[in-house]
Design an enzyme around this catalytic site. Structure first.
Site, PDB file in Angstrom:
ATOM      1  N   ASP A 293     127.807 129.560  -9.200  1.00 53.22           N
ATOM      2  CA  ASP A 293     128.487 128.623  -8.489  1.00 53.22           C
ATOM      3  C   ASP A 293     129.262 128.472  -9.503  1.00 53.22           C
ATOM      4  OD1 ASP A 293     129.746 127.016  -6.489  1.00 53.22           O
ATOM      5  OD2 ASP A 293     128.285 125.079  -7.102  1.00 53.22           O
TER       6      ASP A 293
ATOM      7  N   HIS B 129     136.729 134.669  -9.862  1.00 51.61           N
ATOM      8  CA  HIS B 129     135.720 135.820  -9.199  1.00 51.61           C
ATOM      9  C   HIS B 129     134.919 137.128 -10.213  1.00 51.61           C
ATOM     10  CE1 HIS B 129     134.876 132.880  -5.629  1.00 51.61           C
ATOM     11  NE2 HIS B 129     136.213 133.418  -6.137  1.00 51.61           N
TER      12      HIS B 129
ATOM     13  N   LEU C 230     114.749 146.263 -14.755  1.00 54.01           N
ATOM     14  CA  LEU C 230     114.817 145.138 -13.801  1.00 54.01           C
ATOM     15  C   LEU C 230     115.349 145.605 -12.555  1.00 54.01           C
ATOM     16  CD1 LEU C 230     115.560 142.006 -14.775  1.00 54.01           C
ATOM     17  CD2 LEU C 230     118.161 143.181 -14.590  1.00 54.01           C
TER      18      LEU C 230
END
Length: 239
Positions: free
Chosen positions: A11, A28, A122
């Site tokens: 966010d 973004h 990961l």
């Protein structure tokens, strides 16, 4: 104690850009670049699973120009992610209802998931067109279709069975949820999976959320007394 699975709500990209006198799309773009940084930092800390909220089902309600820019950015990111995943041995999986995405985007997702499925680094889950209520409704639809075919009996339904129909099937529930940029709500994110997760909220916007910020979140998690139904970790119930 390092959490096995961390979920993050990314966010603050737009507000971060506005504060710098830049358009929201710049925020973004910088936020997308930060994904690789945090993915590497998470793995170095010993985190095995990382799930990122990139685009929600509600994000379609944003201005069309911003939605189009976000979609283009996500497509571009996933295309470049092929190289990143190979370099860092990251296994990538996209969760959410991808059927609303264009055919090229869906193809890129399939290629990325297939190319990275055997990597042992990961486990990175990216939530695109994801909403937890939508996920649970889709899960119910799958169950009912199987029931109609006689492949599923009502008495077989339990938590484990229901979870197997969710987008996150086969992935352990998050131990820690992080939300950046000061908001303190779940925003329809992993509502089933976060039932026993610890929450960590920071005012730092996502583009500024770096390795040190992640370490602080993990340290805060480690300092807590994790309890499940009133039973602390390592304790046994007498029931």
């Amino acid at each position: 104690m390092v959490p096995n699975h961390v979920a993050i709500i990314l966010d603050g990209n737009g507000r971060w850009a506005k504060a710098k006198g830049m358009p929201r799309n710049y925020g973004h773009t910088m936020g997308a670049k930060n994904v690789e940084v945090i993915s590497k930092a998470a793995y170095d800390l010993g985190i095995r699973y990382l799930t990122l909220y990139a685009f929600s089902t509600e994000n379609w309600n944003r201005p069309k120009s911003e939605v189009n820019a976000l979609m283009a950015l996500l497509e571009s990111y996933l295309k470049n992610c092929l190289k990143t995943a190979k370099k860092n041995h990251i296994r990538v999986r996209v969760i959410g209802d991808v059927t609303r995405l264009n055919e090229k985007f869906q193809k890129n997702i399939k290629e990325l998931e297939a190319a990275s499925e055997n990597y042992d680094g990961l486990r990175l889950q990216i939530a695109i067109n994801y909403g937890s209520r939508d996920e649970m409704l889709r899960a119910m639809q799958k169950m009912l279709k199987e029931q109609e075919k006689g492949e599923f009996l009502t008495e077989e339904l339990n938590e484990e069975k229901f979870a197997s129909y969710l987008d996150t099937a086969g992935i352990p529930d998050p131990d820690l949820l992080i939300r950046t940029s000061g908001e303190q709500r779940l925003s329809n994110y992993l509502l089933w999976q976060l039932a026993y997760s610890e929450f960590y909220f920071t005012d730092t916007p996502w583009p500024d959320f770096n390795e040190e910020e992640l370490k602080r979140a993990v340290e805060a998690y480690s300092a807590r007394d994790r309890r499940y139904g009133g039973i602390g970790e390592g304790e046994q119930s007498n029931v």
